[in-house]
Design a protein around this motif. Structure first.
Motif, mmCIF file in Angstrom:
data_model
loop_
_atom_site.group_PDB
_atom_site.id
_atom_site.type_symbol
_atom_site.label_atom_id
_atom_site.label_comp_id
_atom_site.label_asym_id
_atom_site.label_seq_id
_atom_site.Cartn_x
_atom_site.Cartn_y
_atom_site.Cartn_z
ATOM 1 N N VAL A 54 15.256 11.396 6.866
ATOM 2 C CA VAL A 54 14.844 12.648 7.506
ATOM 3 C C VAL A 54 15.285 12.674 8.968
ATOM 4 C CG1 VAL A 54 12.863 14.012 8.267
ATOM 5 C CG2 VAL A 54 12.906 13.063 5.951
ATOM 6 N N LEU A 55 15.050 11.589 9.690
ATOM 7 C CA LEU A 55 15.388 11.577 11.112
ATOM 8 C C LEU A 55 16.902 11.593 11.329
ATOM 9 C CD1 LEU A 55 12.589 9.180 12.312
ATOM 10 C CD2 LEU A 55 12.896 11.543 13.038
ATOM 11 N N ALA A 56 17.649 10.911 10.465
ATOM 12 C CA ALA A 56 19.113 10.964 10.569
ATOM 13 C C ALA A 56 19.596 12.394 10.379
ATOM 14 C CB ALA A 56 19.752 10.036 9.543
ATOM 15 N N PHE A 101 19.110 11.986 14.783
ATOM 16 C CA PHE A 101 18.653 10.738 15.389
ATOM 17 C C PHE A 101 19.570 9.588 14.969
ATOM 18 C CE2 PHE A 101 14.931 13.286 15.902
ATOM 19 C CZ PHE A 101 14.218 12.732 16.958
ATOM 20 N N GLU A 102 19.949 8.756 15.923
ATOM 21 C CA GLU A 102 20.674 7.539 15.588
ATOM 22 C C GLU A 102 19.664 6.506 15.090
ATOM 23 O OE1 GLU A 102 23.525 4.236 17.774
ATOM 24 O OE2 GLU A 102 23.909 6.384 18.002
ATOM 25 N N ILE A 103 19.921 5.926 13.927
ATOM 26 C CA ILE A 103 19.006 4.966 13.319
ATOM 27 C C ILE A 103 19.324 3.577 13.859
ATOM 28 C CG2 ILE A 103 18.037 4.118 11.164
ATOM 29 C CD1 ILE A 103 17.800 7.191 11.676
ATOM 30 N N GLY A 139 6.753 17.278 4.983
ATOM 31 C CA GLY A 139 5.888 17.509 6.137
ATOM 32 C C GLY A 139 6.549 17.079 7.435
ATOM 33 N N LEU A 140 7.271 15.967 7.400
ATOM 34 C CA LEU A 140 7.973 15.510 8.594
ATOM 35 C C LEU A 140 9.081 16.483 8.973
ATOM 36 C CD1 LEU A 140 8.369 13.403 10.790
ATOM 37 C CD2 LEU A 140 9.777 12.076 9.186
ATOM 38 N N GLU A 141 9.776 17.018 7.969
ATOM 39 C CA GLU A 141 10.806 18.031 8.228
ATOM 40 C C GLU A 141 10.198 19.224 8.970
ATOM 41 O OE1 GLU A 141 14.005 18.347 7.701
ATOM 42 O OE2 GLU A 141 14.625 16.971 6.096
ATOM 43 N N ARG A 142 9.076 19.727 8.493
ATOM 44 C CA ARG A 142 8.428 20.868 9.142
ATOM 45 C C ARG A 142 8.019 20.526 10.571
ATOM 46 N NH1 ARG A 142 6.039 21.308 3.980
ATOM 47 N NH2 ARG A 142 4.173 20.207 4.726
ATOM 48 N N THR A 143 7.475 19.324 10.744
ATOM 49 C CA THR A 143 7.047 18.900 12.074
ATOM 50 C C THR A 143 8.212 18.875 13.051
ATOM 51 O OG1 THR A 143 5.208 17.581 11.218
ATOM 52 C CG2 THR A 143 6.067 16.968 13.376
ATOM 53 N N LEU A 144 9.318 18.297 12.635
ATOM 54 C CA LEU A 144 10.473 18.195 13.529
ATOM 55 C C LEU A 144 11.012 19.584 13.888
ATOM 56 C CD1 LEU A 144 12.307 15.176 11.840
ATOM 57 C CD2 LEU A 144 11.016 15.160 13.997
ATOM 58 N N ARG A 145 11.006 20.492 12.942
ATOM 59 C CA ARG A 145 11.466 21.859 13.238
ATOM 60 C C ARG A 145 10.541 22.521 14.242
ATOM 61 N NH1 ARG A 145 12.676 22.006 7.573
ATOM 62 N NH2 ARG A 145 10.690 23.084 7.167
ATOM 63 N N ARG A 146 9.243 22.351 14.065
ATOM 64 C CA ARG A 146 8.291 22.962 15.000
ATOM 65 C C ARG A 146 8.380 22.360 16.394
ATOM 66 N NH1 ARG A 146 3.214 23.054 10.718
ATOM 67 N NH2 ARG A 146 3.873 24.936 9.586
ATOM 68 N N LEU A 147 8.832 21.102 16.462
ATOM 69 C CA LEU A 147 9.012 20.449 17.770
ATOM 70 C C LEU A 147 10.355 20.790 18.405
ATOM 71 C CD1 LEU A 147 7.611 16.873 16.961
ATOM 72 C CD2 LEU A 147 6.473 18.703 18.273
ATOM 73 N N GLY A 148 11.130 21.591 17.719
ATOM 74 C CA GLY A 148 12.430 21.964 18.254
ATOM 75 C C GLY A 148 13.489 20.904 18.055
ATOM 76 N N LEU A 149 13.277 20.034 17.091
ATOM 77 C CA LEU A 149 14.229 18.955 16.817
ATOM 78 C C LEU A 149 14.972 19.197 15.508
ATOM 79 C CD1 LEU A 149 11.892 15.955 17.789
ATOM 80 C CD2 LEU A 149 13.740 16.936 19.161
#
Length: 344
Positions: A247-249, A253-255, A334-344
Motif C-alpha cells: 500500500v505504501l509503495a 513511499f520508498e520501502i 482502510g489504510l488506502e482511505r487514510t492516506l488519501r485523506r492525509l493528502g498522500l
C-alpha cells in the motif's frame, strides 16, 4: 511532572505533536571534582504491581553524595523499573581510575532505539575544553559495542575519544567529570538539546538526493525473526507486513529495511525525507533525523494498537513534526482511505 491525557482521533488528520508529559526544566551542565561512578546493580521490588524492578548506577561527588542529574529519568507510567540510587555511597578501593576531565554520557544502550534516544542525547554539550574521554553506565548491567554506535558517536562530534562503560563488575573514579543533565526522559519528553544532537548527526546527509517519502519496513526483520525463533512475539503477521509495504509503495513511499543498511545509508535515506511512515517502534524513531517540520505516519501494531508510542510522540514534538496515527488492525483498504485523506 504531569501526564497529558488525550484521546486519539480515529478520523485521519494531521496534528502537531505535543510531549506526552509536561517537560521539567531544561538540562544543565555540572562539573564534579573527584567523581565516583557507582557500579550498576539491578533487583526485584517486593510488590505485586507492574513496577517491580529497581536499578542503580549514578555519579557521586567528592563527598560521596549523589548527583541527581546523573540519574536516568523514566517517564513511562507502565514501566517496570525505577532508579534506586542511595543518597550516599562508600567508595570501593578497586574503582577504575580515569585521569583528567571526562564527559559523562549517561546510559550506554546496546540496542539502536535506546542508543538514539538515551545515549546520543546526553552528549549535547559544546565544551570549551575537549574532554579526554567519554564514560557511561551500562543499561541495567549489560553492554555491547558495535561499529554503528561508533559511527553515530563520530557524527555527533565525539568519535575521536575513548569510551569507558561502567557495568556490574567495577565502579570508576574520575579526576573531573562533566555531567550533563538528561535531555530525554523515556516516553515523556525530549528537550531542544536532544533535537540539536539528532540534527547534528543528520546534517551532512540533508542535501543528498534522497526520497521524499520513506516507509521504515519491518517485513524482512520480522521474517528473519520468525525463521530464527525470536524470544518475543512478532507483533504483526507476514501478510500484514507485506500488505503494508504494498500500500505504501503504491503511494510513492520508498520501502526501506534499516537493519540491512549502514548508518550512513540510513541517514542518506531519511535525512531529506518530508514524510516518514512505519509501524510503532524504534525504526520509526528515525524521524529524529528529518528536518524539523516533517510529517510522521505511525501505524499501530500488536503492542500499541490503539494509541501511539509515547517516545515517538516525544521525538516528533521536539522536532515540530505533524503526526497522524493509524490504529493497529487497519486493513489495506482502510489504510488506502487514510492516506488519501492525509493528502498522500
Amino acid at each position: 511532572m504531569s501526564a497529558r491525557k488525550r484521546r486519539w482521533s480515529r478520523r485521519p488528520s494531521w496534528a502537531p505533536a505535543t510531549p506526552p508529559v509536561e517537560p521539567r526544566r531544561p538540562p544543565r551542565l555540572l562539573t564534579v571534582e573527584d567523581a565516583y561512578l557507582s557500579e550498576v546493580a539491578t533487583g526485584r521490588l517486593a510488590t505485586v504491581h507492574h513496577l517491580d524492578q529497581w536499578f542503580r548506577g549514578a555519579v557521586y561527588d567528592a563527598d560521596d553524595t549523589l548527583v541527581p542529574s546523573s540519574q536516568k529519568v523514566l517517564g513511562n507510567p507502565r514501566g517496570k523499573r525505577v532508579a534506586a540510587d542511595p543518597e550516599r555511597v562508600a567508595r570501593r578501593d578497586d574503582a577504575e581510575q580515569l585521569t583528567g576531565t571526562w564527559l559523562y554520557g549517561g546510559t550506554w544502550a546496546s540496542v539502536y532505539g535506546h542508543f538514539l534516544v538515551e545515549t546520543l542525547t546526553t552528549l549535547w554539550p559544546t565544551l570549551e575544553q575537549r574532554p579526554v574521554g567519554l564514560v557511561f553506565h551500562s543499561s541495567f548491567g549489560r553492554h555491547r559495542r558495535a561499529d554503528w554506535q561508533d559511527r553515530l558517536l563520530e557524527l555527533a562530534g565525539w568519535g575521536d575519544l575513548p569510551v569507558h562503560v561502567v557495568d556490574r563488575a567495577r565502579p570508576a573514579r574520575a579526576d573531573r567529570l562533566v555531567v550533563p543533565g538528561r535531555s530525554v526522559s523515556l516516553h515523556a519528553w525530549a528537550h531542544p538539546e536532544a533535537r540539536d544532537v539528532w540534527q547534528r548527526v543528520a546534517a551532512g546527509f540533508r542535501d543528498l538526493d534522497g526520497p521524499e517519502r520513506v516507509h521504515v519496513s519491518r517485513t524482512a526483520l520480522n521474517a528473519a525473526r520468525r525463521a530464527n525463533g525470536h524470544r518475543r512475539p512478532i507483533r504483526t503477521s507476514a501478510e500484514e507486513d507485506r500488505a503494508l509495504d504494498e500500500v505504501l509503495a503504491g503511494h510513492g513511499f520508498e520501502i526501506v529495511a534499516p537493519e540491512s543498511l549502514t548508518i550512513d545509508e540510513q541517514l542518506r535515506t531519511v535525512a531529506g525525507a518530508r514524510v516518514i511512515a512505519g509501524l510503532s517502534g524504534s525504526g520509526l524513531h528515525q524521524s529524529a533525523f528529518m528536518a524539523p517540520g516533517g510529517r510522521v505516519v505511525e501505524i499501530g501494531d500488536g503492542r500499541s494498537a490503539d494509541e501511539p508510542v509515547a517516545m515517538q510522540v516525544a521525538i516528533d514534538a521536539a522536532l515540530g513534526h505533524e503526526r497522524s496515527f493509524v490504529p493497529g488492525g487497519t486493513g489495506p483498504a482502510g489504510l488506502e482511505r487514510t492516506l488519501r485523506r492525509l493528502g498522500l
